[in-house]
Design a protein around this motif. Structure first.
Motif, mmCIF file in Angstrom:
data_model
loop_
_atom_site.group_PDB
_atom_site.id
_atom_site.type_symbol
_atom_site.label_atom_id
_atom_site.label_comp_id
_atom_site.label_asym_id
_atom_site.label_seq_id
_atom_site.Cartn_x
_atom_site.Cartn_y
_atom_site.Cartn_z
ATOM 1 N N PRO A 70 0.811 -1.233 0.000
ATOM 2 C CA PRO A 70 0.000 0.000 0.000
ATOM 3 C C PRO A 70 0.841 1.278 0.000
ATOM 4 N N HIS A 71 1.960 1.257 0.680
ATOM 5 C CA HIS A 71 2.817 2.438 0.727
ATOM 6 C C HIS A 71 3.401 2.746 -0.648
ATOM 7 N N THR A 73 2.113 1.801 -3.595
ATOM 8 C CA THR A 73 1.087 2.198 -4.568
ATOM 9 C C THR A 73 0.643 3.633 -4.329
ATOM 10 N N ASP A 74 0.641 4.075 -3.076
ATOM 11 C CA ASP A 74 0.260 5.454 -2.775
ATOM 12 C C ASP A 74 1.287 6.461 -3.274
ATOM 13 N N ARG A 77 1.006 7.546 -6.977
ATOM 14 C CA ARG A 77 -0.325 8.119 -7.221
ATOM 15 C C ARG A 77 -0.465 9.507 -6.619
ATOM 16 N N ASN A 78 0.120 9.705 -5.443
ATOM 17 C CA ASN A 78 -0.150 10.921 -4.681
ATOM 18 C C ASN A 78 0.999 11.906 -4.588
ATOM 19 N N ARG A 108 -2.790 18.661 -2.857
ATOM 20 C CA ARG A 108 -2.765 17.575 -1.890
ATOM 21 C C ARG A 108 -3.736 17.862 -0.764
#
Length: 126
Positions: A70-71, A73-74, A77-78, A108
């Motif tokens: 999860p870290h 993939t974030d 994306r962000n 953000r």
């Protein structure tokens, strides 16, 4: 010792079916001026492969535990830009966000939240 690095220009997420023959279940491919970095995500009960730069190619194989998926993939994306660095003296990699000036303000959520908080302190409603 050689270090390879550059900003990530694009990425691809890959999720394998549970019965795949590979030791990893998911992968993220990062593309940039540095070449191609393939991040393999292995279940906690599995065995991590050895990080490497493929001989004669700008391809990096890097292994992580699945709980860090999860870290990773974030991050692309962000956060923009995202920077990749690989050190072949110890076969370690670093993927991180880079401080960047955002013209006209940031989109953000955290930055918008902080701005709203500051404004609410300056102009309290009764």
């Amino acid at each position: 010792m050689t270090q390879y690095e550059g900003n990530v220009q694009s990425y691809v997420l890959e999720i394998q079916s549970p019965n795949n023959p590979y030791t990893y279940k998911s992968a993220i491919s990062l593309h940039g001026a540095f070449g191609l970095a393939i991040l393999y995500f292995v279940p906690q009960d599995g065995q991590l492969g050895e990080n490497q730069k493929r001989v004669g190619q700008e391809i990096f194989d890097i292994y992580y535990w699945m709980d860090s998926w999860p870290h990773f993939t974030d991050l692309p994306r962000n956060e923009k830009p995202v920077h990749f660095q690989y050190d072949d003296s110890n076969n370690t990699a670093q993927i991180r966000s880079v401080r960047a000036f955002v013209p006209g303000g940031s989109k953000r959520f955290a930055d918008q939240f902080i701005k709203a908080h500051v404004l609410s302190r300056q102009n309290p409603t009764r």
